[in-house]
Design a protein around this motif. Sequence first.
Motif, PDB file in Angstrom:
ATOM      1  N   HIS A 328       0.821  -1.217   0.000  1.00 12.56           N
ATOM      2  CA  HIS A 328       0.000   0.000   0.000  1.00 12.56           C
ATOM      3  C   HIS A 328       0.853   1.264   0.000  1.00 12.56           C
ATOM      4  N   GLU A 329       2.140   1.141   0.109  1.00 11.86           N
ATOM      5  CA  GLU A 329       2.998   2.322   0.086  1.00 11.86           C
ATOM      6  C   GLU A 329       3.284   2.759  -1.345  1.00 11.86           C
ATOM      7  N   LEU A 334      12.467   7.607  -6.944  1.00 10.76           N
ATOM      8  CA  LEU A 334      13.703   6.941  -7.365  1.00 10.76           C
ATOM      9  C   LEU A 334      13.417   5.564  -7.958  1.00 10.76           C
ATOM     10  N   ASP A 335      12.594   4.785  -7.280  1.00 12.05           N
ATOM     11  CA  ASP A 335      12.275   3.448  -7.793  1.00 12.05           C
ATOM     12  C   ASP A 335      11.482   3.519  -9.100  1.00 12.05           C
ATOM     13  N   ALA A 336      10.565   4.489  -9.201  1.00 11.74           N
ATOM     14  CA  ALA A 336       9.818   4.643 -10.444  1.00 11.74           C
ATOM     15  C   ALA A 336      10.727   5.065 -11.583  1.00 11.74           C
ATOM     16  N   GLY A 379       3.896   6.765 -11.988  1.00 12.69           N
ATOM     17  CA  GLY A 379       4.233   5.529 -11.304  1.00 12.69           C
ATOM     18  C   GLY A 379       4.742   5.754  -9.898  1.00 12.69           C
ATOM     19  N   ALA A 380       5.350   6.922  -9.645  1.00 19.94           N
ATOM     20  CA  ALA A 380       5.922   7.197  -8.330  1.00 19.94           C
ATOM     21  C   ALA A 380       4.862   7.306  -7.243  1.00 19.94           C
ATOM     22  N   VAL A 381       3.645   7.722  -7.609  1.00 23.37           N
ATOM     23  CA  VAL A 381       2.596   7.899  -6.600  1.00 23.37           C
ATOM     24  C   VAL A 381       1.686   6.682  -6.491  1.00 23.37           C
ATOM     25  N   LEU A 382       1.931   5.661  -7.299  1.00 27.16           N
ATOM     26  CA  LEU A 382       1.114   4.449  -7.261  1.00 27.16           C
ATOM     27  C   LEU A 382       1.731   3.435  -6.298  1.00 27.16           C
TER      28      LEU A 382
END
Length: 454
Positions: A328-329, A334-336, A379-382
């Motif tokens: 859920h985080e 960076l990962d995106a 993608g960073a906020v998903l």
Amino acid sequence: MSTDQVTVGTRRLAPGAPGAKVTRLELFYDLVFVFAFINVTNASAKTLGQGGLLGSLLVLALLWTAWTSFATLGNVVRADRGIMPLFGFAAMAVIFVASVSLPEAFTDKPSGLPGGLVFAGCYLVVRNLQLLALWYAIRDDPRLRPRWHRIAVPPFIIAALLLLAALTPQRLFAGDAQTAAQVGLWVLAIAVAFGMSQWNRFEGLTVVSAGHWAERHAQIVLIALGESIISLGVGPGLEAGLPLTWPIIGAAALGIAVIAALWWIYFDSRAIAGERALHRVHGPARIALARDAYTYLHLPMIAGTILFALGLKRILADIGDPTGAGLHERVGGLDAAVLYGGVALYFLAVLGFQLRTLHRVSRLQVFSLVVLVALIPVGAVLPPFGALTLLVVVIVLVATMDTVRYRHHRQFLRQEKFDEERALEAGETEWRRRYLEQQHKSRPDHPPEVAYTP
């Protein structure tokens, strides 16, 4: 270089031929690069937020120069004949040690050997082995022997810069300044490696077999894609002892879908078209095309695949979290950037390859690349599963639209390739039949299958 352009130093060596293919021994050599790619990914995963990714990519670029030297040597002379396997086995051992030293190439562990010095020494040794093998192969050719010295200079310059990076900055600088000095020297070493290949483009060596050259580079891309599968397979939740959950199964299926789409984008038709383009040119034009489309543009393909594998590895860590909190985080910027950016870099390199070999790129393909880059902040906020699902939808859609738009050209290329393979198979079968008949006539007391002794 045609077969009559090289004077082989001994009859125990076999010069490269225009129709030569990749040998099994060359595939064996590539196994050590599987470990190198895995170590690059693992080292980046541990220090991604502390500049480790940049260091890993610099190491990858230098490893690439060592691999391309293998490919060049295998194109000039068969790697499985005479003394050549000994050079290859020795180089494999050194590259393995260099791969082990990757995590400490920029940061030494107090109780171990200095990683930077180990890597620099291994690089110098493996390049010297390759140069020695090349000299052994062309030593009796009066035209190529004097030019060998131009090829031999860059590895010593590169090794000297790597040694300076391992020794000098820590004595003159501290903190960020030391890191910047090390990175600067590594970047300079890479610039020398690729710049000298541009300067030496007419040094007398060319691509003997276009098929061999294209096949070697296609196989190293396969190895990088295989490394992505390994990252998926050893991710959290897929290792022995951890519970298998539906999110993990779903993430595994999505990861395979992305890897399959990456394979399709390059191998379905572009790899065939690139090899055809290389066959059509000769002399300096073939040298330039082989260097630009393969030596230069396949490196970002490899880098993009490794970046995707790194992002996949980190997302699986969240999806496989036993507490379920990671599901859920948010993925984070960076990962995106690593996950989406790796796929975008791969696609950018493929489009560059297409432009260099076919001299055209469509607006739709450029738009698809822009969309991939633009989706990084989305993608960073998903959550991890959502970010991976979005990437699958986009990259599969890109591959599908690309296939449908160019379906006629694709069908022609694939049919032509199929006809070529069938003709080669028929010719090989006929040669083997005649050979067995001749052997049986000379040794009538043995059946043909026993008489066949290549």
